[in-house]
Each structure stands twice: as structure tokens, then as C-alpha cells.
Design an enzyme around this catalytic site. Structure first.
Site, short mmCIF file in Angstrom:
data_model
loop_
_atom_site.label_atom_id
_atom_site.label_comp_id
_atom_site.label_asym_id
_atom_site.label_seq_id
_atom_site.Cartn_x
_atom_site.Cartn_y
_atom_site.Cartn_z
CG HIS A 121 -2.12 -0.75 1.23
ND1 HIS A 121 -2.89 -1.26 2.17
CD2 HIS A 121 -2.92 -1.29 -0.13
CE1 HIS A 121 -3.84 -1.88 1.70
NE2 HIS A 121 -3.76 -1.76 0.31
CD GLU B 97 -3.50 -12.96 -14.97
OE1 GLU B 97 -2.91 -12.08 -14.45
OE2 GLU B 97 -4.63 -13.21 -14.67
CG ASP C 162 -0.06 -12.94 -11.92
OD1 ASP C 162 0.59 -13.28 -10.99
OD2 ASP C 162 -1.40 -12.58 -11.57
CB CYS D 136 -3.97 -4.40 -18.03
SG CYS D 136 -4.19 -6.40 -17.65
C1 PEP Z 1 -1.03 -8.86 -14.08
O1 PEP Z 1 -0.86 -9.96 -13.53
O2 PEP Z 1 -0.10 -8.29 -14.79
C2 PEP Z 1 -2.24 -8.14 -13.53
C3 PEP Z 1 -2.73 -6.94 -14.43
O3 PEP Z 1 -3.14 -8.52 -12.70
P1 PEP Z 1 -2.94 -8.43 -11.12
O4 PEP Z 1 -1.56 -7.46 -11.01
O5 PEP Z 1 -4.05 -7.99 -10.69
O6 PEP Z 1 -2.35 -9.90 -10.92
MG MG Z 2 -2.60 -11.15 -12.70
#
Ligand code: PEP
Ligand code: MG
Length: 576
Positions: A197, A438, A462, A509
Site C-alpha cells: 500500500h 498471464e 503474473d 494491463c
Molecule cells: C497482471 O498480472 O499483470 C495483472 C494486471 O493482474 P494483477 O496484478 O492484478 O495480478
Molecule cells: Mg494477474
């Protein structure tokens, strides 16, 4: 003599100031047994400390600057909720009464028990919440120990003027806000990771920060000058004149740069050779969508719905979820991609019990959990479908590792749609359903997956973790986390190519999409949709505006033709 220290840069920028230790050192927690007749008084002392902690947090909440993202208030709310949770309000007094121990000792034991539970959780976000438990407990402990002034005003260092660089074991989200209000120019902590955080907050408040700088409290002296380089992840204590001039110049350049970036807010993201690129935001709370638009995002490429399920005993029901999704869908001008639940071993997490599996990141999490616990999934899907009439909704399925999983989830969504239709509830005609890529298996199977998915979104956080076999929240192996590893780049390229061949859009993302160092490379690989923390949108946009994408395609293709790793790195360097 100048001293260099290394850590992980989690919030970019340069900070220069005097070292100020937070709370002046570690907490020493006394343990003693109370006489029988003092036990109730001790319980009351604990309750008073908790009440004082609440007052402090409420004061911090009132002082949150308007420009700060709504996630900041949510962090404080999380701590306020924890203070009222029975795991503290009942368990600690019970411990005092049962064992006749002092309040500090009881609280410390309870904190350790809760931290152990969180440490077992497989979802990295939830696991990082153990920091919240520690921080809330520390706040109450400091009050009990009468050590609750973040910056001791009597020290020589804090009596001087000028910016302060906070040096600490770790910094709580609440202290970070407080200290930023008091003019902190940077943070260096021994522990913590990029997903904590505090790291997210530091980024949101644009305060340079380094975490994981082991030994920093021992090596830096109170009051000495230190430079925090959040871009590179290092600190320089007692810098010479030359270093100071160099970093001051960089600081001025960065300030000028920020001002220049602000002017790009309404400029369309089109490359020099006329390619339109979509720059979208990643959000965690429905309220963040409006801030994201302010910062130049054209829509939302990832709304992480699991935040709606956290820090509460029960799951939100269909109506509550509908309200949240409807709010976010209607507040976004452009497209809004909502990701279905990406929780870990869900039931255990929500009831506060530890996961018992040995490899939770490879276990029953995310879409696997949703397909197993279909009631949970159906409830979310129905809420999403109902919310679709308010805007341009897309549904994204996380952690897909095979075509069957995707099709099964699609079938559940289709069935929910039919049920709603039957009940006379309106649902938008066309809701694209896409897959997050991912897991390496999904990237490798992308051509087959593309026959069913309406879009792909590459989750590099991931994807890198699973490809390189490194736990993304384990700071011992953080040094191996490499978005430019040829294996990672190959999987990204395969996914983009498979999407293009099948005629479906491909977005990214993960954090890589928001890192301006990689924009040109990703454009070269053919990426046209980037979703990121809203604070990065303008910097990425500037790179897009300056890019000649067809030339970058040629350069990126050449990276994969490199005869050896040295040449590959060199070609990557040239494209950056
Ligand atoms: C990712 O794994 O890149 C992703 C965007 O999801 P999170 O970070 O929420 O696992
Ligand atoms: Mg992820």
C-alpha cells in the site's frame, strides 16, 4: 565520504533532504504478568489506546489532499475497520484476561497470529495486507508505549529547516500521508515491496521512494544529507558537491518535464506515422474512474473487482455489486473492462483461515476458484450483466490457462444472460468477453484461445512471475523479475501476433504497460492498447507521440534475430 545504498525504486523521482528516522527506532515490547486486580484496568488501557488510534486515523483521513487518489482514503478506512475488528477488540482483551499479560504483549501475540494467517494467502494483494495488520498493531503499540510521535520534534535534525527524507523499517500508509503533509521529500525503507500500500501511495502522491534497502537505518545518520533516486532505486548519503549539483539539475528537469506533460492531457495519442494508440487506466475502486479521466485516460482497461471483496466478512451480494459496477460503468466515457474475481483460495481468505496448499500461486485461485465456486461467480456475472446497460462494458477473465476454462466461463455468462432475459432484466446486446494472458500456457495457446475470446489483455505481472518462476512478492528473488527476458518478450510477441491474426484486439494491463521505458518496444511488437496506473498515462502518451511505429516494428523484429544475448540486449537498448 559518500555512501551508496541500493534498494528497489517503487516511486520515481529525485528527493534530496536530511535523514529523519521515523519514530526513532524499533519498538521494544515488554512482557510481564499482572496481578489479578489489575487485569480489568489493563483491558481498559488497551481500549483507550485503540480509541486514540482511531482518533489519529480520523485526523489523517480529514487531512488527505484533494489531489490524492480515492485509494488513499480507502487505505485509511481499511485501518479504521481493522481497529474495530473482533480480531482486535475481542481477541486482545481475551488474551489479557486469560493469561494475565500486559496489553502490549497480548497485542503483539495477536498481531503475530494474524500476520501468519495473511502470509499463507496465495493472492499477492491479500498477502500484502499483512502489512496493514502490522501497521495497525504498531500504531496501537506505540500509543501504549507512549511513542506515537512519528517525528520527534526535539531532535536536532527535525529542528532544522528544509525537506526531510524519511528513513524507516517500513512506513504505514497513514504515516506516509501525514509525513507528506509535513513536507517529506522521499522515503527509504528496509522492507516492503512494489505492491505494498505504501508503495502505491508514494506513487500516487509522487514522492520518490526506495524499499528493500536493508541496513539503511544502521548506515544513515540522523540529519545527514541524502539523495533518493526513485528511478534507479538507490540512495546516496553524504553526497559530494558534484553529485548534489547533478541530482539538483535532474530534479529541476523532472519538475519542468511534469509541467510539460500536463499540456498533453487532451492531445490524442497518435504516433508520428498516424497510428492511434489507446491509453487506458487500471483502477481498484469505482471512484478512481473519474480521476483517471482527469489524468488523460480514455477509458478503463482493468478494474480489479477483488477490492470490493476485501476487508469484510461476507461477499457483497448481487445488488451491492451491481451498484458498484453500474457506478463505474456509467462514470467512464470510453470502454470499461471489468475483470472477474481474481482472488486466491477464496473461502479460506474470507473467513480468515490460512491456505493449506503448499503452492498457493499455482493453486485454486482466480478463474479456477470461480469455476469451482460457481455461486460466487454467477452472482458477480449477473451483477456485471445488469450493469452493462450503463456503458461500454467488457468482461475480462483472469488467469486463463486453457481453452476449456475460457469456454466454461463463457457458458456460465451465456446462461446468466438467458436467465436475466427470461426475468425481463435488460442486458446490453454486445458484451465482449476477453481473456487475460498471464500464464505462459495461455500465451502459447493464444492462437486457439483467440477463436473464442473477443480480446486479449496481457497481464505481465503474473506472466513474468510464472514464466521466470519467481514469486512476485518475494523480495529475495525480486532481482530476477525481468520484463525484458527473451522468454517473456517471446510470449508477449506470440500473444500479440495471435490476436492480430485472429482479428481481435490485444491490450496489456500489467505494470510493464505503464512503464515508459518499454513503450517503444511494445509499440514495436504491435501493441496498440496500454492500460496502466493513471499517473503514468501522460508519460506513455509522450512516447507514443514521438514514435514512428513502422520503424519500431522493424527494430523490434530485429531483437528476435539477435545472434546472442549481448546483441539482444544491445538491440533492446537501441529501441528503448
Ligand atoms: C497482471 O498480472 O499483470 C495483472 C494486471 O493482474 P494483477 O496484478 O492484478 O495480478
Ligand atoms: Mg494477474
Amino acid at each position: 565520504m559518500a555512501l551508496w545504498l541500493s534498494g528497489i525504486g517503487v516511486s520515481r523521482g529525485i528527493g534530496i533532504g536530511r535523514v529523519q528516522r521515523l519514530y526513532g527506532g524499533d519498538l521494544e515490547i515488554p512482557e510481564y504478568t499482572l496481578p489479578d486486580d489489575q487485569v480489568e484496568a489493563e483491558v481498559q488501557r488497551f481500549d483507550r489506546a485503540r480509541a486514540r488510534a482511531r482518533e489519529q486515523l480520523e485526523a489523517v483521513r480529514k487531512g488527505i489532499p484533494a489531489r490524492a487518489a480515492s485509494e488513499i482514503a480507502a487505505f485509511i478506512d481499511t485501518h479504521l475497520l481493522m481497529l474495530e475488528d473482533r480480531t482486535l477488540t475481542l481477541a486482545v482483551p481475551a488474551q489479557i484476561r486469560d493469561t494475565r499479560c500486559n496489553a502490549e504483549a497480548a497485542l503483539k501475540r495477536q498481531r503475530d497470529t494474524l500476520v501468519a494467517v495473511f502470509e499463507q494467502m496465495d493472492d499477492p494483494y491479500l498477502r500484502a495486507r499483512k502489512d496493514d495488520v502490522t501497521q495497525v498493531a504498531s500504531r496501537v503499540l506505540r500509543i501504549l508505549l507512549k511513542q506515537d510521535k512519528p517525528l520527534p520534534t526535539s531532535t536536532e535534525a527535525s529542528a532544522g529547516s528544509g525537506p526531510l527524507i524519511i528513513v524507516a523499517e517500513d512506513v504505514t500508509a497513514a504515516d506516509l500521508i501525514l509525513l507528506s503533509q509535513q513536507g517529506a521529500a522521499g522515503f527509504i525503507t528496509e522492507y516492503g515491496g512494489p505492491l505494498s500500500h505504501s508503495a502505491i501511495l508514494a506513487r500516487s502522491l509522487s514522492i520518490p521512494a526506495i524499499v528493500g534497502a536493508h541496513g539503511v537505518r544502521r548506515l544513515l545518520h540522523e540529519g545527514e544529507t541524502v539523495i533518493v533516486d526513485g528511478d534507479k532505486g538507490h540512495a546516496i548519503a553524504d553526497p559530494d558537491q558534484k553529485a548534489l549539483i547533478h541530482y539538483r539539475t535532474r530534479q529541476e528537469e523532472q519538475a519542468a518535464d511534469r509541467a510539460a506533460l500536463a499540456s498533453l492531457r487532451n492531445t490524442p495519442a497518435v504516433s508520428r506515422d498516424g497510428v492511434k494508440i489507446h491509453l487506458l487506466a487500471n483502477i481498484e475502486q469505482p471512484e478512481d474512474a473519474a480521476d483517471a479521466a482527469q489524468l488523460g485516460a480514455e477509458g478503463v482497461g482493468l478494474y480489479r473487482t477483488e477490492f470490493l471483496f476485501m476487508n469484510r466478512r461476507d461477499s457483497p451480494d448481487e445488488d451491492e455489486q451491481y451498484e458498484a459496477y453500474a457506478k463505474v460503468v456509467s462514470s467512464v466515457q470510453g470502454p470499461i473492462t471489468i475483470r472477474t474475481l481474481d482472488l486466491g483460495a477464496d473461502k479460506q481468505i474470507q473467513s480468515g483461515r490460512a491456505s493449506t496448499v503448499s503452492n498457493p500461486a499455482l493453486g485454486l485461485r482466480s478463474i479456477r476458484l470461480c469455476l469451482k465456486n460457481q455461486t460466487l461467480f454467477r452472482t458477480q456475472v449477473r451483477a456485471l450483466l445488469r450493469a452493462s446497460v450503463h456503458g461500454d462494458l467488457r468482461i475480462m477473465l483472469p488467469m486463463i490457462s486453457n481453452v476449456g476454462e475460457f469456454r466454461q466461463a463463457q457458458a456460465i455468462i451465456r446462461y446468466a444472460r438467458a436467465q436475466l432475459h427470461h426475468a425481463g432484466v435488460q442486458v446490453s446486446e454486445k458484451i465482449p468477453i476477453g481473456a487475460m494472458i498471464e500464464v505462459p500456457a495461455a500465451a502459447l495457446a493464444a492462437p486457439w484461445l483467440a477463436r473464442h475470446a473477443a480480446f486479449f489483455s496481457i497481464g505481465t505481472n503474473d506472466l513474468i512471475q510464472y514464466t521466470l518462476a519467481i514469486d512476485r512478492v518475494d523480495d529475495e528473488v525480486n532481482y530476477l523479475y525481468d520484463p525484458l527476458h527473451p522468454a517473456v518478450l517471446s510470449l508477449i510477441r506470440m500473444t500479440i501476433d495471435a490476436g492480430h491474426k485472429a482479428g481481435i484486439p490485444v491490450a496489456m494491463c500489467g505494470e510493464m504497460a505503464g512503464d515508459p521505458r518499454y513503450t517503444r518496444l511494445l509499440l514495436g511488437l504491435g501493441l496498440t492498447e496500454f492500460s496502466m496506473h493513471p499517473a503514468n498515462v501522460l508519460e506513455v502518451k509522450r512516447n507514443v507521440l514521438g514514435a514512428d511505429i513502422s520503424a519500431l516494428h522493424t527494430q523490434a523484429a530485429a531483437v528476435f534475430e539477435a545472434p546472442d544475448m549481448n546483441e539482444l540486449r544491445e538491440r533492446l537498448r537501441q529501441i528503448a
